[in-house]
Design an enzyme around this catalytic site. Structure first.
Site, PDB file in Angstrom:
ATOM      1  N   GLU A  56       5.514  -4.562 -19.094  1.00  0.00           N
ATOM      2  CA  GLU A  56       4.525  -4.831 -18.781  1.00  0.00           C
ATOM      3  C   GLU A  56       3.514  -4.743 -17.270  1.00  0.00           C
ATOM      4  OE1 GLU A  56       3.656  -8.614 -20.004  1.00  0.00           O
ATOM      5  OE2 GLU A  56       5.487  -9.399 -18.654  1.00  0.00           O
ATOM      6  N   GLU A  71       7.248 -18.792 -20.996  1.00  0.00           N
ATOM      7  CA  GLU A  71       5.839 -18.134 -20.100  1.00  0.00           C
ATOM      8  C   GLU A  71       4.351 -18.055 -20.450  1.00  0.00           C
ATOM      9  OE1 GLU A  71       5.812 -13.786 -17.885  1.00  0.00           O
ATOM     10  OE2 GLU A  71       5.551 -13.901 -19.853  1.00  0.00           O
ATOM     11  N   ASP A  86       7.658 -19.128 -26.214  1.00  0.00           N
ATOM     12  CA  ASP A  86       6.821 -18.525 -25.338  1.00  0.00           C
ATOM     13  C   ASP A  86       7.023 -19.835 -24.091  1.00  0.00           C
ATOM     14  OD1 ASP A  86       6.173 -16.895 -23.312  1.00  0.00           O
ATOM     15  OD2 ASP A  86       4.165 -16.331 -23.499  1.00  0.00           O
ATOM     16  N   ARG A  96       5.345 -32.190 -40.463  1.00  0.00           N
ATOM     17  CA  ARG A  96       5.924 -30.548 -40.654  1.00  0.00           C
ATOM     18  C   ARG A  96       7.778 -30.182 -40.172  1.00  0.00           C
ATOM     19  NH1 ARG A  96       1.022 -27.245 -39.672  1.00  0.00           N
ATOM     20  NH2 ARG A  96       0.324 -28.006 -40.852  1.00  0.00           N
ATOM     21  N   ASP A 118      -4.677 -16.503 -22.529  1.00  0.00           N
ATOM     22  CA  ASP A 118      -3.022 -16.116 -22.421  1.00  0.00           C
ATOM     23  C   ASP A 118      -3.488 -16.264 -21.056  1.00  0.00           C
ATOM     24  OD1 ASP A 118      -2.458 -14.012 -21.935  1.00  0.00           O
ATOM     25  OD2 ASP A 118      -1.004 -14.176 -23.684  1.00  0.00           O
ATOM     26  N   PRO A 146      -1.745 -12.686 -34.143  1.00  0.00           N
ATOM     27  CA  PRO A 146      -1.520 -14.119 -33.545  1.00  0.00           C
ATOM     28  C   PRO A 146      -1.788 -15.627 -34.596  1.00  0.00           C
ATOM     29  CG  PRO A 146      -3.661 -12.819 -34.312  1.00  0.00           C
ATOM     30  CD  PRO A 146      -2.499 -12.569 -34.437  1.00  0.00           C
ATOM     31  N   SER A 155       2.106 -17.867 -22.423  1.00  0.00           N
ATOM     32  CA  SER A 155       0.598 -19.091 -23.487  1.00  0.00           C
ATOM     33  C   SER A 155       1.313 -20.168 -23.210  1.00  0.00           C
ATOM     34  CB  SER A 155       1.306 -18.482 -25.157  1.00  0.00           C
ATOM     35  OG  SER A 155       2.734 -18.445 -25.087  1.00  0.00           O
ATOM     36  N   GLY A 205       2.218  -4.292 -23.832  1.00  0.00           N
ATOM     37  CA  GLY A 205       1.439  -5.311 -24.037  1.00  0.00           C
ATOM     38  C   GLY A 205       0.138  -4.627 -22.854  1.00  0.00           C
ATOM     39  N   PHE A 206      -0.865  -4.866 -23.396  1.00  0.00           N
ATOM     40  CA  PHE A 206      -2.124  -3.575 -22.631  1.00  0.00           C
ATOM     41  C   PHE A 206      -3.101  -4.920 -21.855  1.00  0.00           C
ATOM     42  CE2 PHE A 206      -5.849  -1.926 -20.919  1.00  0.00           C
ATOM     43  CZ  PHE A 206      -6.734  -3.031 -21.473  1.00  0.00           C
ATOM     44  N   LEU A 207      -2.042  -5.950 -22.159  1.00  0.00           N
ATOM     45  CA  LEU A 207      -2.644  -7.064 -21.148  1.00  0.00           C
ATOM     46  C   LEU A 207      -2.639  -7.019 -19.600  1.00  0.00           C
ATOM     47  CD1 LEU A 207      -4.184  -9.642 -23.741  1.00  0.00           C
ATOM     48  CD2 LEU A 207      -5.826  -7.888 -23.232  1.00  0.00           C
ATOM     49  N   ASP A 208      -0.679  -8.106 -19.501  1.00  0.00           N
ATOM     50  CA  ASP A 208      -0.495  -7.803 -18.625  1.00  0.00           C
ATOM     51  C   ASP A 208      -0.377  -6.712 -18.245  1.00  0.00           C
ATOM     52  OD1 ASP A 208       0.669  -9.759 -16.826  1.00  0.00           O
ATOM     53  OD2 ASP A 208       1.107 -11.177 -18.763  1.00  0.00           O
ATOM     54  N   VAL A 260       3.762 -15.205 -31.461  1.00  0.00           N
ATOM     55  CA  VAL A 260       4.208 -15.469 -29.966  1.00  0.00           C
ATOM     56  C   VAL A 260       3.303 -16.900 -30.293  1.00  0.00           C
ATOM     57  CG1 VAL A 260       4.613 -15.262 -27.289  1.00  0.00           C
ATOM     58  CG2 VAL A 260       4.276 -12.936 -29.074  1.00  0.00           C
ATOM     59  N   ARG A 297      11.144 -16.330 -24.553  1.00  0.00           N
ATOM     60  CA  ARG A 297      11.135 -15.727 -24.072  1.00  0.00           C
ATOM     61  C   ARG A 297      10.571 -16.671 -22.633  1.00  0.00           C
ATOM     62  NH1 ARG A 297       5.036 -12.410 -22.634  1.00  0.00           N
ATOM     63  NH2 ARG A 297       4.289 -14.385 -23.263  1.00  0.00           N
TER      64      ARG A 297
END
Length: 689
Positions: free
Chosen positions: A394, A174, A172, A213, A596, A503, A176, A419-422, A29, A307
């Site tokens: 989430e 959103e 993303d 790059r 994030d 990550p 991040s 997604g445990f966080l949200d 992500v 996303r």
């Protein structure tokens, strides 16, 4: 709150790209606001495991200083042992193999235990410069150069081993990404469109050198001996061919119906029908050519999803009748437009665009997402169901009604994940009046969280996602702790999931080991055959993470409060001052953790809950913020763009400081605990100051 579960159903067959149906791997992500990071993520399809092991802590200690010959030998030996596990020789070991050649019949010498695992090579058969193996539908590339400084440590001259790593990556818009105004929104869209065109570049300074790059090119190999397909592979091909034929017949019927004499003229419907048939015929022709070719061409890039933002967001980037428009509408339109850019087919050979939709609260909001995508397709003349939907599980209402959510998107869903966080942030906000919540560490041990993870897989498999869509697991948040990740993250794939978030490219490479260690298809089939009763899981999902106030002792509260305040300040200061939406933020022990808006949401909602129930006072929170500000200032001392939070008078000051206080204090401005409104407000104040 709980809607009736739909009658048993299976999601539609989508003719999706292989990354969703069988080529399972890690998922990155990356914020859409950083071209360099986006390029790194796209190019993380192929990552050197030699480099990943050499530079990480998997082989203690972490490498420092000039090239270490002894460490290089450890890396070579470690990887040779992996090859012996994943693509073993029929006799002997890769560790002691004296060299590889390709025989006249294009088989490998020495042969593999499973000859079909050898699928391609580069160079001359008598002296190949690279070999390509395939195991569990993922590829492993061996570079051969005995003169190379690493190759000389291998008896066969293997100078590098490159793993197919991040098969997919989410770009993303959103959580991040930090996007506060039209300028930043255009910057994010510019990165996405550059990725779809295939011409995105970024030039930067690194180590005193200027570097540029670009996106990686496809990888081309000479095909190895074609072995007879296994009965399982043959059955899979025949089933796919039958479904392809059905899809072609249906598309042809749509065209005929849209153009039939007497049909009501509908230019949009005609354009959609013709686009659908053209898509199928183009893919059919390309796949036939690939099957007949003597070369094997593999994508050099991860398949990219985008996303979008949630339904609650509005943007000043575009207006209608003088009012801001829903930002998700704009995201969907831009994603749809980019599918016709020249390089988009390289991202998705099946001509799809995969949009991940976050922050949906239940099936009605998933249905809204479907309606948005249908209108975008019709407006742009795209084939029906060109835009696929990833459902982020989430929010609590979605978790408790997941089958109904999937049902609403049954002809489009390509992805569900946890997604445990949200999810924790929404859990805390939902039960905020039920009582004081537990600490974050304590919440991870509670039954609702285990039920949440299990329910996601359970529902996805029951709805037919196996072999048709991704079922994902959450992020590894400690990018420097690769040894621990290698030791533990594989457990996520034993749950019935087929992808998990990581990550960095290094983490993607090391996580690829787990996809070789576990038979994902077999695990999913076994879980599908032994489901957990839905009602049992939903009952556990409805348990609130509240605790008796007596459990929250002064020591417990002080530790949580300090950690939360430090985390809030450490994240907010980069968002507001520099427009950085995701970064490695040191915790209280100076361990860098990826943060994030989801992590911010948890810290803020926990403190808001504790304020509501008298666990802490506002004076105590504000005092802790002032105590933690110098800690954050110290942790960012090496950043030339950083502005300190605490002035010479010992008081907090500046937009970032005010934002951090508001995120805990101004609960009523944060619907569902979402932090975007306040972050955007103070970011704009900073930019306009």
């Amino acid at each position: 709150y709980l809607v009736p579960a739909p009658e048993p159903f299976k999601v539609g067959w989508f003719d999706a790209d292989a990354e969703f149906t069988k080529r399972f791997g890690a998922q990155l992500v990356v914020p859409s606001t950083n071209a360099r990071f986006a390029l790194n993520a796209a190019n993380a399809r192929w990552v050197s495991i030699y480099d990943a092991l050499y530079a990480s802590d998997v082989l203690d200690p972490v490498a420092k200083g000039p090239f270490d010959e002894a460490r290089a030998q450890k890396v070579v030996s470690y990887v040779a042992e992996l090859l012996d596990k994943f693509v073993p020789l029929s006799e002997g070991s890769h560790t002691s193999c004296s060299g590889y050649t390709v025989a006249d019949d294009l088989s490998l010498s020495p042969p593999l235990k499973d000859p079909s695992s050898f699928v391609g090579f580069q160079g001359e058969p008598s002296k190949p410069t690279a070999l390509l193996f395939c195991h569990n539908d993922l590829h492993i590339h061996l570079s051969i150069d005995a003169e190379h400084k690493v190759g000389k440590h291998s008896s066969a001259g293997v100078s590098d081993v490159v793993m197919e790593s991040a098969t997919t990556a989410i770009v993303d818009l959103e959580d991040s990404a930090a996007v506060a105004d039209a300028e930043e929104k255009v910057g994010a869209y510019t990165v996405w469109s550059g990725l779809m065109r295939g011409d995105l570049e970024d030039t930067f300074e690194k180590g005193g050198k200027t570097m540029t790059r670009k996106l990686a090119e496809d990888r081309v190999y000479k095909k190895a001996k074609q072995n007879e397909p296994s009965p399982e592979e043959l059955a899979e091909k025949e089933a796919d061919a039958a479904l392809q034929s059905e899809a072609e017949a249906a598309a042809q019927a749509d065209v005929e119906a849209a153009n039939a004499p007497g049909a009501v003229p509908d230019a949009a419907a005609q354009a959609q029908a013709e686009a659908g048939l053209a898509r199928i015929l183009a893919i059919k022709e390309e796949e036939a050519k690939a099957a007949e070719a003597t070369e094997l061409v593999l994508s050099g890039r991860a398949l990219l999803l985008v996303r979008n933002v949630g339904h609650h967001m509005f943007t000043e980037s575009a207006t209608y009748g003088g009012e801001m428009v829903p930002e998700g509408f704009l995201d969907a339109i831009v994603a749809g437009m980019c599918i016709n850019l020249p390089g988009a087919a390289k991202n998705s050979p099946k001509r799809r665009v995969y949009c991940v939709k976050p922050k949906c609260h239940g099936p009605e909001e998933v249905a809204l997402t479907v309606a948005i995508m249908e209108n975008v397709e019709k407006g742009l003349g795209l084939a029906k169901s060109t835009i696929r939907i990833g459902i982020m599980d989430e929010e609590r209402r979605t978790s408790c009604n997941l089958e109904a959510c999937i049902y609403e998107a049954r002809d489009r869903v390509c992805f569900i994940n946890t997604g445990f966080l949200d999810r924790t942030g929404d859990e805390v906000r939902t039960c905020s009046r039920a009582g004081p919540v537990a600490t974050k560490k304590r919440m991870k041990e509670m039954g609702w969280l285990k039920a949440y993870e299990e329910n996601n897989v359970n529902a996805g498999l029951a709805c037919g996602l196996r072999g048709r869509a991704q079922i994902g697991k959450g992020m590894w948040a400690a990018p420097d702790a690769m040894k621990s990740m290698v030791e533990t993250k594989g457990a996520q794939l034993l749950t019935g999931a087929n992808t998990a978030w990581i990550p960095s490219p290094t983490a993607a490479c090391l996580h690829s080991i787990h996809y070789h260690e576990h038979n994902i298809k077999a695990n999913m089939a076994a879980k599908e055959a032994s489901p957990v009763p839905r009602d049992e899981l939903v009952e556990k999902l409805l348990e609130f993470p509240v605790v008796d106030k007596a459990e929250l002792t002064d020591d417990v509260v002080d530790k949580e409060l300090r950690g939360a305040c430090q985390s809030i300040l450490g994240y907010v200061v980069r968002w507001v001052q520099q427009g950085v939406g995701c970064s490695k933020v040191p915790d209280m022990d100076d361990v860098g953790l990826m943060e994030d808006r989801a992590t911010l949401r948890i810290s803020c909602t926990v403190l808001q809950n504790w304020l509501e129930h008298g666990v802490v006072t506002w004076d105590r929170v504000a005092g802790c913020m002032l105590e933690m500000a110098p800690v954050v200032d110290s942790q960012n001392a090496g950043d030339a763009l950083y502005e300190v939070l605490v002035g010479g008078d010992g008081k907090g000051a500046g937009e970032a400081w005010e934002c951090a206080l508001a995120l805990v204090r101004d609960k009523d401005m944060m619907k569902n605990g979402y932090t975007e409104v306040l972050l955007t407000k103070y970011r704009l104040q900073k930019k306009r100051a």
